[in-house]
Design a protein around this motif. Structure first.
Motif, PDB file in Angstrom:
ATOM      1  N   LEU A 113       0.805  -1.217   0.000  1.00 28.35           N
ATOM      2  CA  LEU A 113       0.000   0.000   0.000  1.00 28.35           C
ATOM      3  C   LEU A 113       0.844   1.275   0.000  1.00 28.35           C
ATOM      4  N   GLY A 114       2.112   1.178   0.404  1.00 26.45           N
ATOM      5  CA  GLY A 114       2.977   2.352   0.408  1.00 26.45           C
ATOM      6  C   GLY A 114       3.119   3.002  -0.961  1.00 26.45           C
ATOM      7  N   PRO A 115       3.342   2.231  -2.049  1.00 25.87           N
ATOM      8  CA  PRO A 115       3.405   2.862  -3.370  1.00 25.87           C
ATOM      9  C   PRO A 115       2.137   3.618  -3.749  1.00 25.87           C
ATOM     10  N   LEU A 116       0.970   3.066  -3.407  1.00 25.20           N
ATOM     11  CA  LEU A 116      -0.278   3.771  -3.705  1.00 25.20           C
ATOM     12  C   LEU A 116      -0.358   5.092  -2.950  1.00 25.20           C
ATOM     13  N   PHE A 117       0.143   5.095  -1.718  1.00 23.62           N
ATOM     14  CA  PHE A 117       0.157   6.331  -0.934  1.00 23.62           C
ATOM     15  C   PHE A 117       1.074   7.367  -1.571  1.00 23.62           C
ATOM     16  N   GLY A 118       2.266   6.942  -1.990  1.00 22.50           N
ATOM     17  CA  GLY A 118       3.184   7.873  -2.639  1.00 22.50           C
ATOM     18  C   GLY A 118       2.653   8.403  -3.954  1.00 22.50           C
ATOM     19  N   ILE A 119       2.033   7.527  -4.759  1.00 25.19           N
ATOM     20  CA  ILE A 119       1.456   7.964  -6.029  1.00 25.19           C
ATOM     21  C   ILE A 119       0.298   8.922  -5.780  1.00 25.19           C
ATOM     22  N   GLY A 120      -0.512   8.634  -4.744  1.00 25.66           N
ATOM     23  CA  GLY A 120      -1.641   9.506  -4.435  1.00 25.66           C
ATOM     24  C   GLY A 120      -1.226  10.900  -4.001  1.00 25.66           C
ATOM     25  N   LEU A 121      -0.053  11.027  -3.397  1.00 21.08           N
ATOM     26  CA  LEU A 121       0.411  12.335  -2.949  1.00 21.08           C
ATOM     27  C   LEU A 121       0.976  13.188  -4.078  1.00 21.08           C
ATOM     28  N   GLY A 122       1.540  12.564  -5.104  1.00 19.22           N
ATOM     29  CA  GLY A 122       2.297  13.341  -6.081  1.00 19.22           C
ATOM     30  C   GLY A 122       1.799  13.348  -7.503  1.00 19.22           C
ATOM     31  N   PHE A 123       0.721  12.615  -7.838  1.00 14.98           N
ATOM     32  CA  PHE A 123       0.358  12.503  -9.250  1.00 14.98           C
ATOM     33  C   PHE A 123      -0.192  13.813  -9.826  1.00 14.98           C
ATOM     34  N   ASP A 124      -0.689  14.717  -8.982  1.00 10.34           N
ATOM     35  CA  ASP A 124      -1.191  15.999  -9.482  1.00 10.34           C
ATOM     36  C   ASP A 124      -0.435  17.172  -8.879  1.00 10.34           C
ATOM     37  N   ALA A 125       0.808  16.952  -8.474  1.00 10.26           N
ATOM     38  CA  ALA A 125       1.570  18.000  -7.784  1.00 10.26           C
ATOM     39  C   ALA A 125       1.779  19.223  -8.671  1.00 10.26           C
ATOM     40  N   ILE A 126       2.167  19.022  -9.919  1.00  7.54           N
ATOM     41  CA  ILE A 126       2.427  20.129 -10.834  1.00  7.54           C
ATOM     42  C   ILE A 126       1.276  20.336 -11.811  1.00  7.54           C
ATOM     43  N   SER A 127       0.706  19.256 -12.309  1.00  8.53           N
ATOM     44  CA  SER A 127      -0.335  19.378 -13.330  1.00  8.53           C
ATOM     45  C   SER A 127      -1.573  20.106 -12.817  1.00  8.53           C
ATOM     46  N   SER A 128      -1.945  19.885 -11.561  1.00  7.35           N
ATOM     47  CA  SER A 128      -3.122  20.571 -11.025  1.00  7.35           C
ATOM     48  C   SER A 128      -2.873  22.071 -10.903  1.00  7.35           C
ATOM     49  N   GLU A 129      -1.653  22.453 -10.497  1.00 10.33           N
ATOM     50  CA  GLU A 129      -1.313  23.870 -10.420  1.00 10.33           C
ATOM     51  C   GLU A 129      -1.345  24.523 -11.802  1.00 10.33           C
ATOM     52  N   GLN A 130      -0.892  23.779 -12.802  1.00  6.33           N
ATOM     53  CA  GLN A 130      -0.863  24.337 -14.148  1.00  6.33           C
ATOM     54  C   GLN A 130      -2.268  24.439 -14.727  1.00  6.33           C
ATOM     55  N   ASN A 131      -3.116  23.467 -14.466  1.00  6.02           N
ATOM     56  CA  ASN A 131      -4.477  23.506 -14.988  1.00  6.02           C
ATOM     57  C   ASN A 131      -5.310  24.603 -14.325  1.00  6.02           C
ATOM     58  N   ARG A 132      -5.056  24.888 -13.056  1.00  4.93           N
ATOM     59  CA  ARG A 132      -5.787  25.960 -12.375  1.00  4.93           C
ATOM     60  C   ARG A 132      -5.245  27.340 -12.712  1.00  4.93           C
ATOM     61  N   GLY A 133      -4.074  27.377 -13.330  1.00  2.00           N
ATOM     62  CA  GLY A 133      -3.493  28.656 -13.680  1.00  2.00           C
ATOM     63  C   GLY A 133      -2.698  29.300 -12.568  1.00  2.00           C
ATOM     64  N   THR A 134      -2.521  28.610 -11.461  1.00  2.00           N
ATOM     65  CA  THR A 134      -1.781  29.194 -10.340  1.00  2.00           C
ATOM     66  C   THR A 134      -0.275  29.074 -10.511  1.00  2.00           C
ATOM     67  N   LEU A 135       0.178  28.164 -11.380  1.00  3.86           N
ATOM     68  CA  LEU A 135       1.623  27.976 -11.535  1.00  3.86           C
ATOM     69  C   LEU A 135       2.277  29.210 -12.148  1.00  3.86           C
ATOM     70  N   SER A 136       1.631  29.783 -13.156  1.00  6.95           N
ATOM     71  CA  SER A 136       2.189  31.000 -13.766  1.00  6.95           C
ATOM     72  C   SER A 136       2.147  32.167 -12.797  1.00  6.95           C
ATOM     73  N   ARG A 137       1.160  32.216 -11.929  1.00  7.70           N
ATOM     74  CA  ARG A 137       1.084  33.297 -10.957  1.00  7.70           C
ATOM     75  C   ARG A 137       2.176  33.170  -9.894  1.00  7.70           C
ATOM     76  N   ILE A 138       2.508  31.944  -9.543  1.00  8.23           N
ATOM     77  CA  ILE A 138       3.625  31.746  -8.611  1.00  8.23           C
ATOM     78  C   ILE A 138       4.929  32.199  -9.250  1.00  8.23           C
ATOM     79  N   MET A 139       5.105  31.858 -10.534  1.00  9.27           N
ATOM     80  CA  MET A 139       6.340  32.223 -11.227  1.00  9.27           C
ATOM     81  C   MET A 139       6.452  33.734 -11.430  1.00  9.27           C
ATOM     82  N   ALA A 140       5.314  34.450 -11.363  1.00  5.33           N
ATOM     83  CA  ALA A 140       5.370  35.906 -11.480  1.00  5.33           C
ATOM     84  C   ALA A 140       5.935  36.565 -10.229  1.00  5.33           C
ATOM     85  N   GLN A 141       5.983  35.810  -9.132  1.00  4.75           N
ATOM     86  CA  GLN A 141       6.533  36.320  -7.887  1.00  4.75           C
ATOM     87  C   GLN A 141       8.059  36.157  -7.882  1.00  4.75           C
TER      88      GLN A 141
END
Length: 349
Positions: A113-141
């Motif tokens: 179950l440990g691999p499922l926990f690790g995958i669950g924590l990181g599978f949307d770490a960057i993609s979710s920020e990019q889809n919401r548009g918050t990643l570019s706003r962070i980079m503007a700082q």
């Protein structure tokens, strides 16, 4: 766009937190150090994980599974506690490795179950920020780009470490209440080393899922790719290895040297599996009587002295496996770091 035009825009989550960035100075009133930008980002990621229903559900599943196997193993161990057997020498280690047959042992659940926990924590770490548009706003700082990836990685490791240490101390505490005697120094150190190596193992899957999150824009694609890799190494790769080594299987009349080469080939083919590396590490750390992991010659068997190895010798025994697991974890982080640092991030709209 000038700064006067940006003041009226309300950015979600990140902008509110990033307002506390120009710090690392002492307050004249309270004489306290403010948090640095990286620490603020790590705290925000940890808070997002803890408040996320996905984390709560995965943690509840792992907790229920490990608690069930703990009590079944504890009941069986207490029944045989009075008998004079070598298994009772390391009572607290047996709580991690033994099972009464109804449920798998504790370390099997962690390895599964440990691999499922690790995958669950990181599978949307960057993609979710990019889809919401918050990643570019962070980079503007005025924030270094690598702070984003490093904060997500460090926050995931902290969450994984707290969970695994909590489970390990739960097992030791339950055994202490049932037995009334604390674990020996040898047992305690072995459990701590096992927990640290478990964090490395789950961190590999966390890094792998973050790599897929950086590579793929859609979180669903990232999650499915991570689960596919986990299923491949858990189910399909052992089947492929069995098909390969079946063609080299010697007959029952073969020479001992041929049988030894066949077993050595099978041993080396499974060394690229992260779950197999973790199983071998666990076997040597939590079972002190394990003195070898690969096939042995007759000369090695005849010269071996039965007994338990000290912790330092057990660590040396699995040092190649530990190095391999660390190398896989660092490679996944390196690839995700290189891809993320070279990616062009544009604002939406």
């Amino acid at each position: 766009m000038g700064m006067s035009k940006l003041t009226g825009i309300k950015f979600p989550q990140w902008t509110v937190i990033l307002k506390s960035f120009p710090v690392l100075r002492k307050s004249s009133d309270e004489n306290k150090l403010h948090l640095s930008p990286f620490q603020v980002m790590v705290q925000k990621e940890i808070a997002d994980h803890i408040r996320n229903w996905r984390f709560l559900i995965l943690f509840a599943i792992i907790l229920l599974a490990c608690t069930g196997t703990l009590f079944s193993t504890l009941t069986d161990s207490l029944k045989t506690l009075g008998s004079d057997t070598s298994e009772n020498t390391f009572f607290f280690l047996n709580l991690f490795t033994k099972s009464d047959g109804t449920l798998p042992s504790f370390f099997v659940f962690v390895g599964f179950l440990g691999p499922l926990f690790g995958i669950g924590l990181g599978f949307d770490a960057i993609s979710s920020e990019q889809n919401r548009g918050t990643l570019s706003r962070i980079m503007a700082q005025p924030v270094p780009r690598d702070y984003i990836l490093n904060a997500k990685f460090l926050a995931g490791i902290i969450v994984i470490g707290v969970m695994l240490f909590s489970l390990s101390f739960l097992v030791m505490g339950t055994g202490l209440i049932a037995l009334g005697i604390p674990p020996t120094a040898e047992e305690f150190l072995r459990i701590i080393v096992y927990t640290l190596l478990s964090i490395v193992y789950v961190s590999f899957w966390l890094n792998l899922s973050i790599l897929f999150s950086v590579r793929f824009r859609q979180p669903a694609t990232s999650a499915l790719t991570g689960i596919a890799v986990w299923l491949f190494f858990t189910i399909f790769y052992p089947l492929i290895v069995n098909l390969i080594v079946k063609g080299f299987e010697p007959s029952k009349y073969a020479a001992p040297n041929a049988i030894y080469i066949y077993k050595k080939l099978k041993f080396y083919l499974v060394q690229i599996m992260p779950n197999e590396l973790f199983d071998e590490i666990t076997s040597a750390i939590l079972v002190p009587s394990v003195r070898s992991l690969g096939p042995l010659t007759m000369e090695q068997i005849q010269g071996a002295i039965p007994g338990s190895l000290p912790l330092a010798q057990s660590v040396l025994l699995v040092w190649p496996q530990v190095t391999g697991l660390l190398a896989l974890t660092l490679l996944c982080f390196l690839f995700s770091y290189l891809i993320f640092m070279k990616r062009e991030i544009r604002s939406r709209g």
